[in-house]
Design a protein around this motif. Sequence first.
Motif, PDB file in Angstrom:
ATOM      1  N   TYR A   1      -3.503   3.923   5.118  1.00  0.00           N
ATOM      2  CA  TYR A   1      -3.528   2.761   4.220  1.00  0.00           C
ATOM      3  C   TYR A   1      -2.872   3.101   2.879  1.00  0.00           C
ATOM      4  CZ  TYR A   1      -5.168  -1.151   1.546  1.00  0.00           C
ATOM      5  OH  TYR A   1      -5.200  -2.264   0.757  1.00  0.00           O
ATOM      6  N   LEU A   2      -3.154   4.307   2.432  1.00  0.00           N
ATOM      7  CA  LEU A   2      -2.591   4.770   1.167  1.00  0.00           C
ATOM      8  C   LEU A   2      -1.072   4.669   1.182  1.00  0.00           C
ATOM      9  CD1 LEU A   2      -4.529   6.349  -0.867  1.00  0.00           C
ATOM     10  CD2 LEU A   2      -3.141   8.290  -0.311  1.00  0.00           C
TER      11      LEU A   2
ATOM     12  N   PHE B   1      -7.841   2.448  -6.924  1.00  0.00           N
ATOM     13  CA  PHE B   1      -8.049   2.291  -5.487  1.00  0.00           C
ATOM     14  C   PHE B   1      -9.275   3.069  -5.040  1.00  0.00           C
ATOM     15  CE2 PHE B   1      -7.245   4.052  -1.216  1.00  0.00           C
ATOM     16  CZ  PHE B   1      -7.334   2.887  -0.502  1.00  0.00           C
ATOM     17  N   MET B   2      -9.367   4.321  -5.480  1.00  0.00           N
ATOM     18  CA  MET B   2     -10.497   5.148  -5.058  1.00  0.00           C
ATOM     19  C   MET B   2     -11.812   4.544  -5.538  1.00  0.00           C
ATOM     20  SD  MET B   2     -10.176   7.482  -3.118  1.00  0.00           S
ATOM     21  CE  MET B   2      -8.698   7.714  -2.193  1.00  0.00           C
TER      22      MET B   2
ATOM     23  N   ILE C   1     -12.647   0.078   6.549  1.00  0.00           N
ATOM     24  CA  ILE C   1     -13.963   0.545   6.081  1.00  0.00           C
ATOM     25  C   ILE C   1     -15.043   0.181   7.090  1.00  0.00           C
ATOM     26  CG2 ILE C   1     -15.625   0.427   4.208  1.00  0.00           C
ATOM     27  CD1 ILE C   1     -13.406  -0.024   2.297  1.00  0.00           C
TER      28      ILE C   1
ATOM     29  N   LEU D   1      -1.046  -1.242 -12.028  1.00  0.00           N
ATOM     30  CA  LEU D   1      -1.186  -1.138 -10.574  1.00  0.00           C
ATOM     31  C   LEU D   1      -2.508  -0.476 -10.215  1.00  0.00           C
ATOM     32  CD1 LEU D   1       2.453  -0.132  -9.640  1.00  0.00           C
ATOM     33  CD2 LEU D   1       1.333  -2.302  -9.192  1.00  0.00           C
TER      34      LEU D   1
ATOM     35  N   VAL E   1       5.228  -0.722  -3.566  1.00  0.00           N
ATOM     36  CA  VAL E   1       5.599  -0.734  -4.985  1.00  0.00           C
ATOM     37  C   VAL E   1       7.076  -0.433  -5.214  1.00  0.00           C
ATOM     38  CG1 VAL E   1       5.084   0.240  -7.223  1.00  0.00           C
ATOM     39  CG2 VAL E   1       3.261  -0.200  -5.616  1.00  0.00           C
TER      40      VAL E   1
ATOM     41  N   VAL F   1     -12.622   1.747  -3.253  1.00  0.00           N
ATOM     42  CA  VAL F   1     -13.038   2.213  -1.928  1.00  0.00           C
ATOM     43  C   VAL F   1     -14.480   2.707  -1.968  1.00  0.00           C
ATOM     44  CG1 VAL F   1     -12.702   4.046  -0.246  1.00  0.00           C
ATOM     45  CG2 VAL F   1     -10.763   2.740  -1.033  1.00  0.00           C
ATOM     46  N   MET F   2     -14.811   3.484  -2.994  1.00  0.00           N
ATOM     47  CA  MET F   2     -16.172   4.023  -3.073  1.00  0.00           C
ATOM     48  C   MET F   2     -17.193   2.895  -3.172  1.00  0.00           C
ATOM     49  SD  MET F   2     -15.480   7.110  -2.818  1.00  0.00           S
ATOM     50  CE  MET F   2     -17.184   7.616  -2.824  1.00  0.00           C
TER      51      MET F   2
ATOM     52  N   LEU G   1      -4.201  -0.320  -6.400  1.00  0.00           N
ATOM     53  CA  LEU G   1      -3.222   0.117  -5.413  1.00  0.00           C
ATOM     54  C   LEU G   1      -3.461   1.583  -5.061  1.00  0.00           C
ATOM     55  CD1 LEU G   1      -1.141  -2.012  -4.624  1.00  0.00           C
ATOM     56  CD2 LEU G   1       0.552  -0.433  -5.469  1.00  0.00           C
ATOM     57  N   PRO G   2      -3.275   1.940  -3.804  1.00  0.00           N
ATOM     58  CA  PRO G   2      -3.511   3.319  -3.388  1.00  0.00           C
ATOM     59  C   PRO G   2      -2.698   4.319  -4.191  1.00  0.00           C
ATOM     60  CG  PRO G   2      -3.197   1.959  -1.490  1.00  0.00           C
ATOM     61  CD  PRO G   2      -2.948   1.096  -2.670  1.00  0.00           C
ATOM     62  N   LEU G   3      -3.153   5.549  -4.162  1.00  0.00           N
ATOM     63  CA  LEU G   3      -2.631   6.696  -4.914  1.00  0.00           C
ATOM     64  C   LEU G   3      -3.164   6.693  -6.336  1.00  0.00           C
ATOM     65  CD1 LEU G   3       1.154   6.806  -3.950  1.00  0.00           C
ATOM     66  CD2 LEU G   3      -0.726   8.060  -2.922  1.00  0.00           C
TER      67      LEU G   3
ATOM     68  N   TRP H   1     -10.213  16.190   2.467  1.00  0.00           N
ATOM     69  CA  TRP H   1      -9.634  15.536   1.286  1.00  0.00           C
ATOM     70  C   TRP H   1     -10.754  15.027   0.385  1.00  0.00           C
ATOM     71  CZ3 TRP H   1      -7.629   9.920   1.225  1.00  0.00           C
ATOM     72  CH2 TRP H   1      -7.061   9.638  -0.029  1.00  0.00           C
TER      73      TRP H   1
ATOM     74  N   LEU I   1      -7.826  -3.186   4.947  1.00  0.00           N
ATOM     75  CA  LEU I   1      -8.696  -2.214   4.281  1.00  0.00           C
ATOM     76  C   LEU I   1     -10.159  -2.502   4.606  1.00  0.00           C
ATOM     77  CD1 LEU I   1      -9.119   0.113   2.314  1.00  0.00           C
ATOM     78  CD2 LEU I   1      -9.165  -1.534   0.473  1.00  0.00           C
TER      79      LEU I   1
ATOM     80  N   GLU J   1       0.345   0.954   1.613  1.00  0.00           N
ATOM     81  CA  GLU J   1       0.386   0.177   0.386  1.00  0.00           C
ATOM     82  C   GLU J   1       1.375   0.771  -0.609  1.00  0.00           C
ATOM     83  OE1 GLU J   1      -0.951  -2.924   0.538  1.00  0.00           O
ATOM     84  OE2 GLU J   1      -2.332  -2.616  -1.120  1.00  0.00           O
ATOM     85  N   ALA J   2       1.441   2.097  -0.609  1.00  0.00           N
ATOM     86  CA  ALA J   2       2.305   2.752  -1.589  1.00  0.00           C
ATOM     87  C   ALA J   2       3.765   2.394  -1.352  1.00  0.00           C
ATOM     88  CB  ALA J   2       2.122   4.266  -1.525  1.00  0.00           C
TER      89      ALA J   2
ATOM     90  N   GLY K   1      -7.102   9.418  -8.255  1.00  0.00           N
ATOM     91  CA  GLY K   1      -6.616   8.671  -7.108  1.00  0.00           C
ATOM     92  C   GLY K   1      -6.294   9.555  -5.923  1.00  0.00           C
TER      93      GLY K   1
ATOM     94  N   LEU L   1      -7.508   6.195   6.136  1.00  0.00           N
ATOM     95  CA  LEU L   1      -7.404   5.985   4.691  1.00  0.00           C
ATOM     96  C   LEU L   1      -6.052   6.475   4.180  1.00  0.00           C
ATOM     97  CD1 LEU L   1      -9.295   4.758   2.618  1.00  0.00           C
ATOM     98  CD2 LEU L   1      -9.854   7.043   1.884  1.00  0.00           C
TER      99      LEU L   1
ATOM    100  N   ILE M   1     -16.742  10.821   1.395  1.00  0.00           N
ATOM    101  CA  ILE M   1     -16.612   9.803   2.431  1.00  0.00           C
ATOM    102  C   ILE M   1     -15.937  10.371   3.668  1.00  0.00           C
ATOM    103  CG2 ILE M   1     -16.668   7.776   0.942  1.00  0.00           C
ATOM    104  CD1 ILE M   1     -13.681   7.833   0.820  1.00  0.00           C
TER     105      ILE M   1
ATOM    106  N   LEU N   1      -5.090  -2.996 -10.527  1.00  0.00           N
ATOM    107  CA  LEU N   1      -4.997  -3.838  -9.341  1.00  0.00           C
ATOM    108  C   LEU N   1      -5.644  -3.168  -8.142  1.00  0.00           C
ATOM    109  CD1 LEU N   1      -3.806  -6.016  -7.477  1.00  0.00           C
ATOM    110  CD2 LEU N   1      -1.587  -5.014  -7.790  1.00  0.00           C
TER     111      LEU N   1
END
Lengths: 524, 521
Positions: free
Chosen positions: A140-141, B427-428, A185, B416, A148, B431-432, B421-423, A71, A181, A144-145, B500, A137, A75, B419
């Motif tokens: 976690y994605l 978020f990315m 990491i 979002l 919403v 994370v990086m 949030l993942p996706l 993916w 999170l 959290e998703a 994302g 990861l 990382i 903020l």
Amino acid sequence: MQQYLITILILLPTLGAVAAIGHNFAAYKRETHYRWIALAFSVLTFALSLLLLGGGGNTKDGFQFVQNDPWINAINARYHVGVDGISLWLVLLTTLLVPISILSSWTAVTKRTLSYYVFLLILESAMIGVFVSLDLLVFYLFFEASLVPMFFLIGIWGGKERIYAATKFFIYTAVGSLLMLAGIIALYFIAGGTFDYVTTLNVLKEGVKLQPGSQTEALLFLAFAFAFCIKVPLFPFHTWLPDAHTEAPTAGSVILAGVLLKMGTYGLLRFCIAFFPASARSFAPLIITLAVIGIIYGALVAMVQPDVKRLVAYSSVSHMGFVVLGLFSFTEMGMQGALYQMLNHGVSTGALFLFVGMIYERRHTRLISDYGGLANSMPWFSAFFVIAALSSMGLPLLNGFIGEFLIMIGTWTSQAITWPWIATMLAGTGVIWAAVYLLWMLQRVVFGRITNPENALLKDLNAREIGLLIPLLLLMLFMGVYPQTFLDRSRASVALVRDRVVAPQRGGTIAETKASESSIVNRK
Amino acid sequence: MFLSLAFQIAIPDPNVNVGLILPELIVGGVGVIVMLVDAFARPTQRWITGGLSLAGLGAAAAASVWMWLNWAGNPPRGFHDMIVLDELRLSFTLIFLFVSALTILISMVWVENEKLPAGEFHSLLLFATTGMMLMASGNDLVIIFLGLEILSIATYVMAGFRRTDLRSNESSLKYFILGSFSSAFLLYGIALIYGATTTTTGFPGTTNITAIAARLDIARYPALLFAGAAMMLVGFGFKIATAPFHVWTPDVYEGAPTPVTAFMAAGPKAAGFASFLRVFIFGFPFVAAAGWAAKANAAWVSAMIVLAIITMTVGNIVAIVQNNVKRMLAYSSIAHAGYALVGFIAAGAATDLDTRNSALAAVAFYMLTYSVMNLGAFAIVTLIARRNDRRTEVEDYNGIGFRAPALSFTLSIFLLSLLGLPLTAGFMGKVMVFSVALKEGFYALVVVAVLNTAVSAYYYLRLIIVMFFRERTTPWSAPRVPASVALAIIITVIGVFYLGLFPNKVIDAFQKKPVTAQALR
């Protein structure tokens, strides 16, 4: 096909959401079309998810239907999904509950139906994703998703205090998962630059890069446990739950209770216990204490609720306490029972919320005092409601009994704490309290004479409502009579986790426990 | 090789290599052309300048990509090492071009509606972009300062572009006065560094970043090094709006016309980061052996840690109490500078080249994600604000969720993403940045950043709550969405989800490794 089945399951509901949005632009659109689209896609998802039962491509780690593709190379995150005996049932629970909650919203939700069903479908994708992720990861994605859509469902279609409830729900869960999170990491570097679940587990099994029982392990355990304990919710992190449950629309409550809470216990089992067994052992007394407090506290508070939905919400706190108790007993029976109880709770409490929704739709009140004698006007409703309540309180021959019984046997023989019988006895009172608050509620709502004339004219369940309840009621019976179907599937996967955590130096070999467990289950 | 052959003009000594500054030349040249076209075009053909500018930016982007693909081996340099070509420069150059192009799309109709001179606006924007690109490509403090001034002067004018509006005037003047002040700091710092780097063996001082790094240990006046670095830290800190040098940001962002705010929050901030990174990461790199170089590195890294923590915390906490959406986004941009600094710190403390490259790539990626989601958010804020920027209070967003569902849901996606949030891209980016910092062992810093993210949930959600969960009592009709803005919004939404979900390609490109091994300095 086999390796893409899970991806299809994740994407199909989202595809349904896209289709619904696309339909919005069609000339012949109607508000009533969206629910059909949502239902069609969720039923299709359920039907496809049944294929998971067939099994396929079993890997040596017990995961099936595995897909593992790169993916993010930078990382080394991979799209790695698969199911084992633990996640299989939770995925099926999810795919079953979503069409049922869509059916339950059929006439209850009239405003903004497009967005409503879109959020429900997106939520389904996220929930399936949580249970099948084998990459931290990705997990976690999805974890959290799932926040919403639920946030919007509560906030837009909720009750009076919906804004407060939605915000509280979001902030509580988001804070917890952010710490996770950080933990994920940190674990990434410990495991040598991988987010992969299986690889990480193998690295941790060697016990070289992360010393079992070290302070780092304890911190990591806490970072994960904090997120999951909020989600479960474990006492004292439970305060978001009654608000969210009460204010959410019926379908939201069903899914919240049925699936979202399970993410917490699933995470505890899959990550906290499997990754950090030494810390899990050392924190077990604390967590068991909190679980027992939660069981009793939730039950006692449920008893005094004037609002029937709040009552069911607090009963969730109590029941989820049982699940956590079973998980941290570290006995095969306790953990199997916990997994079983997760499914039971999803089915029974989900059903209870459906009933509450049905009478709310008719009377627009949830106060127990506004009801009484519904058995006279709504016989079908009352019969079903009583069955669901009995299942929730753990009547033998219904599903709740098996789960709680296994958990209590497991806790009694547990070596995780010094005097396990005290915890078991205290938790056992929770079953009694459950009978008290549920029967008392039934007495005031269903039985007796009709005190309020409005209740005399209520319509009984229609075909749609009976239809959506039948699967749940049948499951309650089946799961209460023949649990072997479920337990056999999960045994090996739960045993893998349990073998990690069991403390050999304090007696009880695995073989012994296995033998005694199967004999007890057979006796039943 | 091919580059230098193709574009080397036969002037032997000044080491001119036009190919090396091709994108800058294109953008600057088009800026001049736009100015001329505007002077001679009929008033009805104003849109031509916008199209011309977009074409110029596209050509510059093509040139940058071409340079990226065609250079192999060690980074070619030119102009006596004043210009460099590396991943840091190119990734930031592409970010700048993207930001400018989107700003043009967002402002295309706005300029007409507000009856502003479109040609001037576009040429100023192009000049600002040239400045930003020079800031990323300069390997010499003087070039960087030159780029910074080209950028700043254009932005001062743009901030005050609505001459008749008092808020716009205030914004411009504030930006100008405080901006000049910070430029003075930077220039003073450069002068001190020049003085400090005169060597004991009699060489004069230098402003070349590579040379500075080489001379740190043999500098004649080491104490001046610290003073100079501190001055530059203040100057750059102002440009990227780190606390405590951030106080201009909310006022300027609030008063400037919204499309200009969108540009300022994304472009100049990223440019500030590009040259900030260049000067401090390459000028004062990590050095293992004890000496002045090691001390200088340790000093700025620890100062930066303090700055990052203050910046994140101040930005997020003050954002909570803002009632104006533009001010709220201004404080959020301060907070985001703080998150990016976390990656910056990791790059500064990196002990090997691979880690440093990935940290630099993380910061560049963060700025890209930030630009995408911020521009998207501002595009919608522009639409909702209507003419004269009237509706920018949080109250104005009350209950508009289902009156303009497409706009509101898209704005929610951007919020979002901001903020984290993942996706989503946000978020990315986080994370990086956080993962490189954790790799370098900055655990406490990352925990502070994570807690800050939790705080930020409050104000981003607030806007979503206001839009969707409340009912509107006063009449409100959805704004018409012009095609160009719709295009900008679609691009940014796709960007948010692309970065994302599939950030792989972009990150890989940003941290392409040099072919030959290099030391840290």
